[in-house]
Design an enzyme around this catalytic site. Structure first.
Site, PDB file in Angstrom:
ATOM      1  N   SER A 132       4.010   1.210   2.013  1.00  0.00           N
ATOM      2  CA  SER A 132       2.999   0.716   2.950  1.00  0.00           C
ATOM      3  C   SER A 132       3.455  -0.574   3.599  1.00  0.00           C
ATOM      4  O   SER A 132       4.149  -1.390   2.973  1.00  0.00           O
ATOM      5  CB  SER A 132       1.709   0.462   2.166  1.00  0.00           C
ATOM      6  OG  SER A 132       0.811  -0.286   2.939  1.00  0.00           O
ATOM      7  N   TYR A 156      -2.739  -3.405  -5.221  1.00  0.00           N
ATOM      8  CA  TYR A 156      -2.255  -2.160  -4.610  1.00  0.00           C
ATOM      9  C   TYR A 156      -0.879  -2.378  -3.973  1.00  0.00           C
ATOM     10  O   TYR A 156       0.069  -1.619  -4.203  1.00  0.00           O
ATOM     11  CB  TYR A 156      -3.269  -1.672  -3.568  1.00  0.00           C
ATOM     12  CG  TYR A 156      -2.713  -0.616  -2.642  1.00  0.00           C
ATOM     13  CD1 TYR A 156      -2.452   0.671  -3.096  1.00  0.00           C
ATOM     14  CD2 TYR A 156      -2.427  -0.916  -1.304  1.00  0.00           C
ATOM     15  CE1 TYR A 156      -1.930   1.637  -2.246  1.00  0.00           C
ATOM     16  CE2 TYR A 156      -1.913   0.041  -0.450  1.00  0.00           C
ATOM     17  CZ  TYR A 156      -1.656   1.314  -0.930  1.00  0.00           C
ATOM     18  OH  TYR A 156      -1.127   2.264  -0.086  1.00  0.00           O
ATOM     19  N   LYS A 160       3.007  -0.807  -4.907  1.00  0.00           N
ATOM     20  CA  LYS A 160       3.956  -0.129  -4.000  1.00  0.00           C
ATOM     21  C   LYS A 160       5.310  -0.839  -4.018  1.00  0.00           C
ATOM     22  O   LYS A 160       6.375  -0.211  -4.030  1.00  0.00           O
ATOM     23  CB  LYS A 160       3.399  -0.136  -2.565  1.00  0.00           C
ATOM     24  CG  LYS A 160       2.187   0.761  -2.378  1.00  0.00           C
ATOM     25  CD  LYS A 160       2.605   2.214  -2.431  1.00  0.00           C
ATOM     26  CE  LYS A 160       1.449   3.153  -2.523  1.00  0.00           C
ATOM     27  NZ  LYS A 160       1.816   4.542  -2.750  1.00  0.00           N
TER      28      LYS A 160
HETATM   29  P1  NAD Z   1      -5.095  10.372  -0.412  1.00  0.00           P
HETATM   30  O1  NAD Z   1      -5.911   9.702  -1.455  1.00  0.00           O
HETATM   31  O2  NAD Z   1      -5.780  11.201   0.611  1.00  0.00           O
HETATM   32  O3  NAD Z   1      -3.977  11.282  -1.108  1.00  0.00           O
HETATM   33  C1  NAD Z   1      -3.433  10.985  -2.372  1.00  0.00           C
HETATM   34  C2  NAD Z   1      -3.586  12.226  -3.226  1.00  0.00           C
HETATM   35  O4  NAD Z   1      -3.024  11.969  -4.506  1.00  0.00           O
HETATM   36  C3  NAD Z   1      -5.042  12.613  -3.446  1.00  0.00           C
HETATM   37  O5  NAD Z   1      -5.216  13.990  -3.133  1.00  0.00           O
HETATM   38  C4  NAD Z   1      -5.291  12.341  -4.923  1.00  0.00           C
HETATM   39  O6  NAD Z   1      -6.212  13.261  -5.479  1.00  0.00           O
HETATM   40  C5  NAD Z   1      -3.910  12.479  -5.488  1.00  0.00           C
HETATM   41  N1  NAD Z   1      -3.653  11.692  -6.698  1.00  0.00           N
HETATM   42  C6  NAD Z   1      -3.932  10.386  -6.929  1.00  0.00           C
HETATM   43  N2  NAD Z   1      -3.508  10.025  -8.138  1.00  0.00           N
HETATM   44  C7  NAD Z   1      -2.940  11.136  -8.699  1.00  0.00           C
HETATM   45  C8  NAD Z   1      -2.322  11.405  -9.942  1.00  0.00           C
HETATM   46  N3  NAD Z   1      -2.199  10.450 -10.892  1.00  0.00           N
HETATM   47  N4  NAD Z   1      -1.850  12.653 -10.179  1.00  0.00           N
HETATM   48  C9  NAD Z   1      -1.976  13.627  -9.247  1.00  0.00           C
HETATM   49  N5  NAD Z   1      -2.554  13.421  -8.055  1.00  0.00           N
HETATM   50  C10 NAD Z   1      -3.024  12.196  -7.784  1.00  0.00           C
HETATM   51  O7  NAD Z   1      -4.214   9.234   0.286  1.00  0.00           O
HETATM   52  P2  NAD Z   1      -3.287   9.327   1.563  1.00  0.00           P
HETATM   53  O8  NAD Z   1      -3.918   8.510   2.621  1.00  0.00           O
HETATM   54  O9  NAD Z   1      -2.898  10.723   1.829  1.00  0.00           O
HETATM   55  O10 NAD Z   1      -2.048   8.507   1.032  1.00  0.00           O
HETATM   56  C11 NAD Z   1      -0.904   9.129   0.480  1.00  0.00           C
HETATM   57  C12 NAD Z   1       0.037   8.042  -0.002  1.00  0.00           C
HETATM   58  O11 NAD Z   1       0.352   7.181   1.080  1.00  0.00           O
HETATM   59  C13 NAD Z   1      -0.563   7.161  -1.104  1.00  0.00           C
HETATM   60  O12 NAD Z   1       0.442   6.885  -2.047  1.00  0.00           O
HETATM   61  C14 NAD Z   1      -0.943   5.900  -0.361  1.00  0.00           C
HETATM   62  O13 NAD Z   1      -0.896   4.762  -1.188  1.00  0.00           O
HETATM   63  C15 NAD Z   1       0.120   5.831   0.727  1.00  0.00           C
HETATM   64  N6  NAD Z   1      -0.312   5.086   1.923  1.00  0.00           N
HETATM   65  C16 NAD Z   1      -1.471   5.448   2.548  1.00  0.00           C
HETATM   66  C17 NAD Z   1      -1.895   4.703   3.647  1.00  0.00           C
HETATM   67  C18 NAD Z   1      -3.195   5.043   4.340  1.00  0.00           C
HETATM   68  O14 NAD Z   1      -3.754   4.167   5.017  1.00  0.00           O
HETATM   69  N7  NAD Z   1      -3.696   6.264   4.237  1.00  0.00           N
HETATM   70  C19 NAD Z   1      -1.137   3.613   4.131  1.00  0.00           C
HETATM   71  C20 NAD Z   1       0.056   3.317   3.475  1.00  0.00           C
HETATM   72  C21 NAD Z   1       0.470   4.058   2.356  1.00  0.00           C
HETATM   73  N1  UFG Z   2     -12.187  -3.357   9.689  1.00  0.00           N
HETATM   74  C1  UFG Z   2     -13.458  -3.720  10.098  1.00  0.00           C
HETATM   75  N2  UFG Z   2     -14.517  -3.042   9.573  1.00  0.00           N
HETATM   76  C2  UFG Z   2     -14.371  -2.033   8.666  1.00  0.00           C
HETATM   77  C3  UFG Z   2     -13.067  -1.663   8.260  1.00  0.00           C
HETATM   78  C4  UFG Z   2     -11.992  -2.354   8.794  1.00  0.00           C
HETATM   79  O1  UFG Z   2     -13.620  -4.616  10.905  1.00  0.00           O
HETATM   80  O2  UFG Z   2     -15.383  -1.473   8.212  1.00  0.00           O
HETATM   81  C5  UFG Z   2     -11.026  -4.052  10.285  1.00  0.00           C
HETATM   82  C6  UFG Z   2     -10.178  -4.783   9.264  1.00  0.00           C
HETATM   83  O3  UFG Z   2     -10.697  -6.081   9.037  1.00  0.00           O
HETATM   84  C7  UFG Z   2      -8.806  -4.772   9.953  1.00  0.00           C
HETATM   85  C8  UFG Z   2      -8.804  -3.445  10.723  1.00  0.00           C
HETATM   86  O4  UFG Z   2     -10.178  -3.080  10.860  1.00  0.00           O
HETATM   87  O5  UFG Z   2      -8.743  -5.819  10.888  1.00  0.00           O
HETATM   88  C9  UFG Z   2      -8.073  -2.319   9.996  1.00  0.00           C
HETATM   89  O6  UFG Z   2      -8.595  -2.204   8.672  1.00  0.00           O
HETATM   90  P1  UFG Z   2      -8.244  -0.962   7.724  1.00  0.00           P
HETATM   91  O7  UFG Z   2      -8.965  -1.160   6.442  1.00  0.00           O
HETATM   92  O8  UFG Z   2      -8.453   0.306   8.451  1.00  0.00           O
HETATM   93  O9  UFG Z   2      -6.673  -1.100   7.508  1.00  0.00           O
HETATM   94  P2  UFG Z   2      -5.832  -2.257   6.833  1.00  0.00           P
HETATM   95  O10 UFG Z   2      -4.799  -2.653   7.809  1.00  0.00           O
HETATM   96  O11 UFG Z   2      -6.659  -3.322   6.267  1.00  0.00           O
HETATM   97  O12 UFG Z   2      -5.239  -1.497   5.562  1.00  0.00           O
HETATM   98  C10 UFG Z   2      -4.493  -0.310   5.718  1.00  0.00           C
HETATM   99  C11 UFG Z   2      -4.592   0.544   4.464  1.00  0.00           C
HETATM  100  C12 UFG Z   2      -3.980  -0.148   3.300  1.00  0.00           C
HETATM  101  C13 UFG Z   2      -2.594  -0.549   3.631  1.00  0.00           C
HETATM  102  C14 UFG Z   2      -2.570  -1.368   4.892  1.00  0.00           C
HETATM  103  C15 UFG Z   2      -1.189  -1.683   5.346  1.00  0.00           C
HETATM  104  O13 UFG Z   2      -5.943   0.788   4.161  1.00  0.00           O
HETATM  105  O14 UFG Z   2      -3.930   0.752   2.223  1.00  0.00           O
HETATM  106  O15 UFG Z   2      -3.187  -0.636   5.950  1.00  0.00           O
HETATM  107  O16 UFG Z   2      -0.433  -0.515   5.387  1.00  0.00           O
HETATM  108  F1  UFG Z   2      -2.106  -1.296   2.618  1.00  0.00           F
END
Ligand code: NAD
Ligand code: UFG
Length: 360
Positions: A132, A156, A160
């Site tokens: 991330s 978190y 990572k």
């Molecule tokens: P998500 O929660 O939709 O998908 C993760 C999946 O992993 C889920 O289906 C959950 O049930 C499963 N899971 C969690 N823990 C598990 C375990 N111990 N064993 C088996 N399954 C498990 O999340 P996503 O948005 O698809 O994210 C996927 C990956 O990308 C995650 O590792 C997340 O940290 C990373 N990531 C996501 C974002 C974002 O904003 N969505 C940003 C940066 C990184």
């Molecule tokens: N925000 C609001 N109101 C809300 C939700 C978000 O104003 O209800 C704002 C936040 O303050 C930020 C922007 O919208 O300025 C984006 O917020 P998000 O929560 O959508 O995303 P972030 O950038 O905070 O975090 C995301 C993922 C994290 C990851 C990070 C960097 O949720 O898991 O991007 O990759 F770590």
């Protein structure tokens, strides 16, 4: 290729699975459904009809070494082996990670070590890892390149970052191992069919799912966290990237780098930042619905602005985001309209709504 996807039923995993099947890969998905629903698998089956690839599924927790090893053993018994693993499984709620750090280190860090041990046992030497942009912490300068200083600000983010270090150490010790670390910026959007999308449980933490639930009438108003940031309109700026582009980034990284040992690190973003108010306006225009909002103080841990220099992925993988803000917002809106309660059935959704209201 034969590919194992951990967290394959999740938001990014399910979209990537479809992109891989379209390319003819044979997949095994594993997931414990802690943040996803079995309904995803039915949708994936329907959408992948006629595609050259296919998938199997096993419900398991990646922390369960025996269950994981059984999946690798079954593959071996069929005279095959996994060419690669794409590791999506993990927990991702920043606030929860501060309250329950051990749970985050267990699933995100220990779970990855368990997976690597099983991979080592079965001589599987390629892992693509979901990292991330949060590992950069508060950026000293923008855009962020892969060389920018790091400093995750949350449990978190540190989980990572720890895995990134573990993968570097494992690559140093195992000359055959390829680790592709993909640092996602802000994934949004949904499959254009409206059949796959992001389905947060409870109150969404992230901006776009929250806005879309306001537009569909599930929530009253958006709370904008902070309007005094040093950005053009005072609200936070992020690099939103369509989940289909992200999925394509995985396909390219996997196909090009799995046989190249060492650690490979890439930002996956568009390079373009949008403010909270710009996202609200884009959603209002696409949906035709008003998005009531109010301003509140900054959310702890949030940075002012964060966007990528995506040049390395462009040069080395030939990958570049193709979809724009309108695509991201219209696909999110289609998904939200077709699935106002996400993947849950109407009955389950009633229970959820009651719980959520109690929280609010
Ligand atoms: P998500 O929660 O939709 O998908 C993760 C999946 O992993 C889920 O289906 C959950 O049930 C499963 N899971 C969690 N823990 C598990 C375990 N111990 N064993 C088996 N399954 C498990 O999340 P996503 O948005 O698809 O994210 C996927 C990956 O990308 C995650 O590792 C997340 O940290 C990373 N990531 C996501 C974002 C974002 O904003 N969505 C940003 C940066 C990184
Ligand atoms: N925000 C609001 N109101 C809300 C939700 C978000 O104003 O209800 C704002 C936040 O303050 C930020 C922007 O919208 O300025 C984006 O917020 P998000 O929560 O959508 O995303 P972030 O950038 O905070 O975090 C995301 C993922 C994290 C990851 C990070 C960097 O949720 O898991 O991007 O990759 F770590």
């Amino acid at each position: 290729m034969n590919i194992l996807l951990t967290g394959g039923a999740g938001y990014i995993g399910s979209h990537t699975a479809l992109a891989l099947m379209a390319r003819g890969h044979q997949l095994v998905l594993v997931d414990n459904f802690s943040n996803s629903q079995p309904e995803v698998l039915k949708r994936l089956s329907n959408l992948s009809q006629g595609m050259p690839g296919s998938f199997d599924f096993h419900q398991l927790d990646i922390c369960d070494a025996k269950a994981l090893a059984a999946v690798f053993a079954a593959k071996a018994a069929a005279g095959q082996h996994f060419d690669a693993v794409i590791h999506f499984a993990g927990l991702k709620a920043v606030g929860e990670s501060a309250r329950e750090p051990l749970k985050y280190y267990q699933h995100n860090v220990a779970g990855t070590v368990t997976l690597l041990n099983v991979m080592q046992q079965y001589q599987v030497n390629c892992l693509v890892f979901s990292s991330s942009a949060t590992v950069y912490g508060d950026p000293q300068s923008l855009p962020l390149t892969e060389q920018s200083p790091t400093g995750p600000q949350s449990v978190y983010g540190r989980s990572k970052f720890m895995v990134e270090h573990i993968l570097a150490d494992y690559c140093a010790a195992n000359a055959a191992f390829s680790a592709v670390v993909l640092r996602y910026f802000n994934p949004v959007g949904a499959h254009p069919s409206g059949q796959l999308g992001e389905d947060p449980q409870g109150i969404p933490n992230n901006l776009l799912p929250f806005i879309s639930q306001v537009a569909v009438g599930r929530r009253e108003a958006l709370t904008v966290f902070g309007n005094d940031y040093p950005t053009p309109d005072g609200t936070g700026v992020r690099d939103y990237i369509h989940v289909l582009d992200l999925a394509d980034g995985h396909v390219r990284a996997l196909e090009q780098l799995c046989n190249q040992a060492g650690q490979h690190l890439f930002n996956l973003g568009t390079g373009q930042g949008y403010s909270v108010l710009e996202m609200v306006e884009a959603f209002r225009q696409v949906s035709g619905h008003p998005i009531p909002l109010h301003f509140a103080p900054r959310r702890p841990g949030d940075v002012s602005a964060c966007y990528a220099d995506a040049g390395k992925a462009r040069q080395q993988l030939g990958w570049q985001a193709q979809l724009n803000l309108t695509d991201m917002v219209s696909d999110t809106w289609r998904w939200q309209q077709q699935n106002p309660q996400g993947y849950r059935t109407a009955n389950q959704a009633v229970g959820t709504a009651v719980e959520e209201n109690a929280d609010v």
